[in-house]
Design a protein around this motif. Structure first.
Motif, short mmCIF file in Angstrom:
data_model
loop_
_atom_site.label_atom_id
_atom_site.label_comp_id
_atom_site.label_asym_id
_atom_site.label_seq_id
_atom_site.Cartn_x
_atom_site.Cartn_y
_atom_site.Cartn_z
N ARG A 1 0.85 -1.20 0.00
CA ARG A 1 0.00 0.00 0.00
C ARG A 1 0.88 1.24 0.00
O ARG A 1 1.89 1.30 0.68
N GLN A 2 0.46 2.24 -0.78
CA GLN A 2 1.19 3.50 -0.79
C GLN A 2 0.88 4.25 0.51
O GLN A 2 -0.29 4.51 0.80
N PRO A 3 1.90 4.60 1.28
CA PRO A 3 1.66 5.22 2.58
C PRO A 3 0.88 6.54 2.50
O PRO A 3 0.11 6.86 3.39
N ALA B 1 -10.12 4.71 -0.74
CA ALA B 1 -10.08 4.39 -2.17
C ALA B 1 -9.39 3.06 -2.41
O ALA B 1 -9.82 2.27 -3.26
N TRP B 2 -8.32 2.79 -1.67
CA TRP B 2 -7.59 1.53 -1.82
C TRP B 2 -8.48 0.34 -1.48
O TRP B 2 -8.52 -0.65 -2.20
N LEU B 3 -9.23 0.45 -0.39
CA LEU B 3 -10.12 -0.65 0.01
C LEU B 3 -11.26 -0.85 -0.98
O LEU B 3 -11.63 -1.99 -1.29
#
Length: 168
Positions: free
Chosen positions: A47-49, A55-57
């Motif tokens: 995952r990008q910190p 949005a990622w989920l």
């Protein structure tokens, strides 16, 4: 870590709502959310910190949904191939209950429904929705316009445009 846990717990109802609209079945929606969270936790290091967790989920959940649909279609084809019969249809009672539960949003194609939910309900930006659905931002804008138009026609009672028009 405690702050992350609270943020993740706050997103669970939104993830479940999105999954429920995609699957149209509470048990399947719960399974989809669980699979999404398992995948997210197992891929946490990738995952990008500085990226948006929400949005990622949603991206993971939507892609998980598409993968499960592909698996179900392959399974149905295998059943048909080996048995010579089509996969069993749902019972008439289940079909009636499903039809009665559908509203105008549920009648939209899944791509339109997912896009409206991500942008309109979950508040993702066009850019975030484009990343979640893996399409260009311009495509999001045009698909969103078509989805809104289709939803408007369904809610106004126009299922399809008239094929004929009366000429004086």
């Amino acid at each position: 870590m405690h702050e992350f846990d609270e943020h993740l717990r706050a997103l669970l109802p939104r993830l479940r709502r999105f999954a429920l609209q995609l699957t149209r079945e509470p048990a399947s929606a719960d399974d989809l959310v669980q699979a999404c969270l398992e995948r997210a936790l197992s891929r946490w290091s990738s995952r990008q910190p500085d990226g948006d967790l929400r949005a990622w989920l949603f991206t993971i959940l939507y892609r998980q949904f598409l993968a499960e649909r592909r698996r179900a279609r392959r399974f149905a084809r295998l059943v048909e191939l080996f048995t010579g019969a089509e996969a069993a249809e749902p019972s008439p009672e289940a079909g009636t209950m499903a039809r009665s539960a559908l509203d105008a949003l549920a009648r939209l194609p899944v791509e339109q429904r997912a896009l409206l939910l991500l942008v309109g309900v979950e508040g993702l930006s066009y850019q975030e929705a484009a990343e979640a659905l893996d399409v260009p931002v311009g495509t999001i804008m045009s698909r969103l316009s078509r989805a809104r138009g289709a939803l408007r026609r369904l809610t106004e009672g126009d299922v399809a445009p008239a094929a004929l028009r009366v000429v004086p």
